[in-house]
Design an enzyme around this catalytic site. Structure first.
Site, PDB file in Angstrom:
ATOM      1  N   ASP A 172      -9.997   4.072  10.976  1.00  0.00           N
ATOM      2  CA  ASP A 172      -9.458   2.921  11.354  1.00  0.00           C
ATOM      3  C   ASP A 172      -9.719   2.453  13.072  1.00  0.00           C
ATOM      4  O   ASP A 172      -8.938   2.481  13.808  1.00  0.00           O
ATOM      5  CB  ASP A 172      -8.056   2.725  11.430  1.00  0.00           C
TER       6      ASP A 172
ATOM      7  N   HIS B  62      -8.474  -6.121   4.941  1.00  0.00           N
ATOM      8  CA  HIS B  62      -8.150  -5.460   6.453  1.00  0.00           C
ATOM      9  C   HIS B  62      -9.699  -5.159   7.100  1.00  0.00           C
ATOM     10  O   HIS B  62     -10.352  -4.253   6.295  1.00  0.00           O
ATOM     11  CB  HIS B  62      -7.362  -4.390   5.818  1.00  0.00           C
TER      12      HIS B  62
ATOM     13  N   ASP C 288     -11.732   7.216   6.821  1.00  0.00           N
ATOM     14  CA  ASP C 288     -10.861   6.153   7.093  1.00  0.00           C
ATOM     15  C   ASP C 288     -10.042   6.204   8.321  1.00  0.00           C
ATOM     16  O   ASP C 288      -8.968   6.846   8.360  1.00  0.00           O
ATOM     17  CB  ASP C 288      -9.769   5.725   5.864  1.00  0.00           C
TER      18      ASP C 288
ATOM     19  N   ASP D 254      -9.661  -2.810   2.142  1.00  0.00           N
ATOM     20  CA  ASP D 254      -9.775  -2.543   3.421  1.00  0.00           C
ATOM     21  C   ASP D 254     -11.195  -1.813   3.739  1.00  0.00           C
ATOM     22  O   ASP D 254     -11.727  -1.200   2.892  1.00  0.00           O
ATOM     23  CB  ASP D 254      -8.764  -1.533   3.498  1.00  0.00           C
TER      24      ASP D 254
ATOM     25  N   HIS E 147     -11.471   1.880   3.313  1.00  0.00           N
ATOM     26  CA  HIS E 147     -10.658   2.577   2.136  1.00  0.00           C
ATOM     27  C   HIS E 147     -11.676   3.106   0.941  1.00  0.00           C
ATOM     28  O   HIS E 147     -11.274   3.027  -0.264  1.00  0.00           O
ATOM     29  CB  HIS E 147      -9.557   1.700   1.578  1.00  0.00           C
TER      30      HIS E 147
ATOM     31  N   TRP F  42       0.869  -1.211   0.040  1.00  0.00           N
ATOM     32  CA  TRP F  42      -0.011   0.030  -0.023  1.00  0.00           C
ATOM     33  C   TRP F  42       1.150   1.213   0.190  1.00  0.00           C
ATOM     34  O   TRP F  42       1.888   1.224   0.758  1.00  0.00           O
ATOM     35  CB  TRP F  42      -0.940   0.164   1.157  1.00  0.00           C
TER      36      TRP F  42
ATOM     37  N   GLU G  57      -3.227  -3.018  -2.270  1.00  0.00           N
ATOM     38  CA  GLU G  57      -4.160  -2.342  -1.361  1.00  0.00           C
ATOM     39  C   GLU G  57      -4.602  -1.197  -2.009  1.00  0.00           C
ATOM     40  O   GLU G  57      -3.748  -0.128  -2.121  1.00  0.00           O
ATOM     41  CB  GLU G  57      -3.797  -2.283  -0.162  1.00  0.00           C
TER      42      GLU G  57
ATOM     43  N   LYS H 267      -6.869   2.786  -1.779  1.00  0.00           N
ATOM     44  CA  LYS H 267      -7.403   3.632  -0.637  1.00  0.00           C
ATOM     45  C   LYS H 267      -8.163   4.933  -1.358  1.00  0.00           C
ATOM     46  O   LYS H 267      -7.652   5.098  -2.461  1.00  0.00           O
ATOM     47  CB  LYS H 267      -6.110   4.168   0.069  1.00  0.00           C
TER      48      LYS H 267
ATOM     49  N   ASP I 259      -6.865  -4.169  10.788  1.00  0.00           N
ATOM     50  CA  ASP I 259      -6.238  -2.760  10.623  1.00  0.00           C
ATOM     51  C   ASP I 259      -6.964  -1.804  11.249  1.00  0.00           C
ATOM     52  O   ASP I 259      -7.977  -1.112  10.740  1.00  0.00           O
ATOM     53  CB  ASP I 259      -6.002  -2.607   9.205  1.00  0.00           C
TER      54      ASP I 259
END
Length: 419
Positions: free
Chosen positions: A297, A287, A295, A260, A263, A186, A227, A229, A327
C-alpha cells in the site's frame, strides 16, 4: 508560472488535441464531475479512535514515524481539509468504522449513525460525500485469525452485528449528503500455514455475509461492496476471502465487487480484470494502491498500471459505473503530502485517459490497422497533457505545480510540528 501563461499554454495544448479529434473541454467537464474517494486512514496510520492504544491486527502494518500524526477526529478533519484545499474539484472521504467521533463508550457491534454525526456535519460543510468501511480488525474479537469465518458462533455473531450496523450508517451517509455511500466489506480471515480444510471457513464466511445482507437497505443511498485479498501478515498461506470467493459471491448476490490494485499475485494487474468484471456486474469499485513485491500500500505514483487502470475505465465507457477509491498508508513521509500526491496522480492519470482519441484508436484496431494504433498511442505520450492539468488546477483555484508543496511545508511548521 502566471495565470496568463497557464491559459496560453492551455489554448496551445487544446489546439494540438483538437487536431486528433479530442474535445478537451468535454474531457475537463468529465474530470470535474468524477469523485475520488480519499481514505481517512492515511492521516493517522490506520489507528482510528475506537481503540487508539491497541496494536494493529488483521495483517496490516503502517511503518514509519513521521511527526504530526492526527490523534483526534478534530485533528484528522483539519488535515483532511488541508489536503482537499490542494486538490482540484470536490471529492469524497472514505471512512472506516473505527473512526467514530463520540464521547460515548461504544463498541463495533453497538455503533449507530449518531456516533458519526460530526463527520456528516463536517461533510455537509465541505460539500463532500462519505463512503464507509466496517472495521474487521484491530479489535479483541479478531480471534485466531478469523472474524466472520470463525468456527465460534459467538465471534461470528459479534461481527455479523457490526456488519449490519455498518450498512445502516452507510445508508445514513447517503441520505444526509445526497450522494450514494459505498460500503466496502473486507475481512482479514486466514491462516499463516497450509490449512487442511479450506472449504468450511469459506462456507461460514458466505453464510455470515448472507445474514448481514438479509436486512433490506435503500440502494438509492448506499451500495454494498465486497473486497478480496491475496494474503496478509499472519495469513500468508490461506485467505478465506480470495478473489474467486468474492467474484462468485458478488455476482451471485448482486453486490459490487471491489478490486484493490495490491491484492493479487505480483504478476497480476487489475487493469486487465476490469473489462471482464464489467460484463457481469452493473457496478465496479476500485482501491487504487501501489504494491511493492506484496500488498504494501504505497502512495500511488504515475506508473504504468495507474495509467492503464484509468484507460480501461475510460476507453470502455465505464466511468459512470465505477467508484474510484484510494488505499495506501505511509508513515515515513508527510501524511498530507501523501494524500495530495495520491489524489492528484489519480486525477492526472484519468485526464490522460480522457484526452485519448478513443474512437480513432478503436477504429484502427477494429480494421486491424495495428501500425496506426501503435503510432497514435506512442505519439500521445508526447502531447502536453500537463498544460491541460495546470489549467484545470487554476480553474479550480488550487495551487499549480509544486506550489501546493510549499503550503504543506508551511502547514507542517505551523500545525503538525506542534503535535
Amino acid at each position: 508560472m502566471g495565470n496568463k501563461e497557464i491559459s496560453k499554454r492551455y489554448e496551445d495544448a487544446k489546439r494540438r488535441y483538437q487536431e486528433i479529434g479530442v474535445d478537451v473541454d468535454k474531457a475537463l467537464e468529465k474530470l470535474q464531475e468524477t469523485k475520488i474517494s480519499m481514505h481517512c486512514w492515511q492521516g493517522d496510520d490506520v489507528i482510528g479512535f475506537l481503540n487508539p492504544d491497541g496494536e494493529l491486527s488483521g495483517g496490516i502494518m503502517s511503518t514509519g514515524d513521521y511527526p504530526g500524526r492526527a490523534r483526534t477526529p478534530e485533528e484528522l478533519r483539519q488535515d483532511i481539509d488541508k489536503a482537499f484545499s490542494l486538490i482540484p474539484s470536490k471529492h469524497k472521504l472514505n471512512l472506516h468504522a473505527m473512526y467514530v467521533d463520540t464521547d460515548e463508550e461504544v463498541d463495533l457491534n453497538e455503533i449507530e449513525p449518531k456516533h458519526f454525526k460530526k463527520w456528516v456535519d463536517w461533510a455537509k460543510e465541505c460539500e463532500v460525500g462519505l463512503d464507509f468501511n466496517p472495521t474487521f480488525f484491530n479489535h479483541p474479537m479478531f480471534k485466531d485469525g478469523y472474524t466472520l469465518a470463525h468456527p465460534d458462533k459467538e465471534v461470528r455473531d459479534f461481527w455479523i452485528e457490526h456488519g449490519k450496523r455498518s450498512r445502516v450508517i452507510s445508508e445514513y451517509f447517503g441520505k444526509e449528503l445526497g450522494q450514494k455511500s459505498y460500503n466496502n466489506f473486507w475481512v482479514p480471515d486466514g491462516m499463516k500455514d497450509n490449512p487442511v480444510d479450506r472449504l468450511s471457513p469459506r462456507k461460514r464466511l458466505m453464510e455470515s455475509y448472507d445474514e448481514i445482507f438479509s436486512e433490506k437497505i435503500d440502494e438509492r443511498y448506499t451500495e454494498d461492496a465486497v473486497e478480496s485479498k491475496l494474503f496478509g501478515i499472519g495469513a500468508e498461506a490461506y485467505t478465506v476471502g480470495s478473489h474467486e470467493f468474492y467474484m462468485g459471491y458478488g455476482i451471485s448476490r448482486g453486490k459490487t465487487v471491489l478490486m484493490d490494485a495490491g491484492h493479487y499475485h505480483p504478476t497480476e494487474v487489475i487493469s486487465n480484470k476490469i473489462s471482464a468484471l464489467a460484463l457481469f456486474s452493473d457496478s465496479l469499485m476500485l482501491h487504487v494502491s501501489r504494491p511493492i513485491r506484496w500488498d504494501s500500500d504505497h502512495v500511488i505514483i504515475m506508473d504504468d498500471e495507474l495509467q492503464e487502470i484509468m484507460r480501461e475505465i475510460v476507453r470502455n465507457d465505464l466511468l459512470d459505473k465505477t467508484a474510484i477509491g484510494l488505499d495506501f498508508f505511509d508513515a515515513t513521509i508527510n501524511r498530507i503530502a501523501a494524500w495530495v500526491v495520491g489524489v492528484r496522480n489519480a486525477q492526472k492519470a484519468l485526464l490522460k485517459a480522457l484526452l485519448d482519441p478513443i474512437a480513432e484508436l478503436k477504429e484502427a484496431e477494429q480494421t486491424f490497422d495495428f501500425t496506426k494504433r501503435m503510432v497514435y498511442t506512442e505519439e500521445m505520450k508526447d502531447l502536453p497533457y500537463a498544460d491541460v492539468w495546470n489549467y484545470f488546477c487554476q480553474k479550480n483555484e488550487v495551487p499549480v505545480g509544486l506550489a501546493w508543496y510549499d503550503e504543506v511545508k508551511a502547514y507542517e511548521e505551523e500545525i503538525l510540528s506542534k503535535r
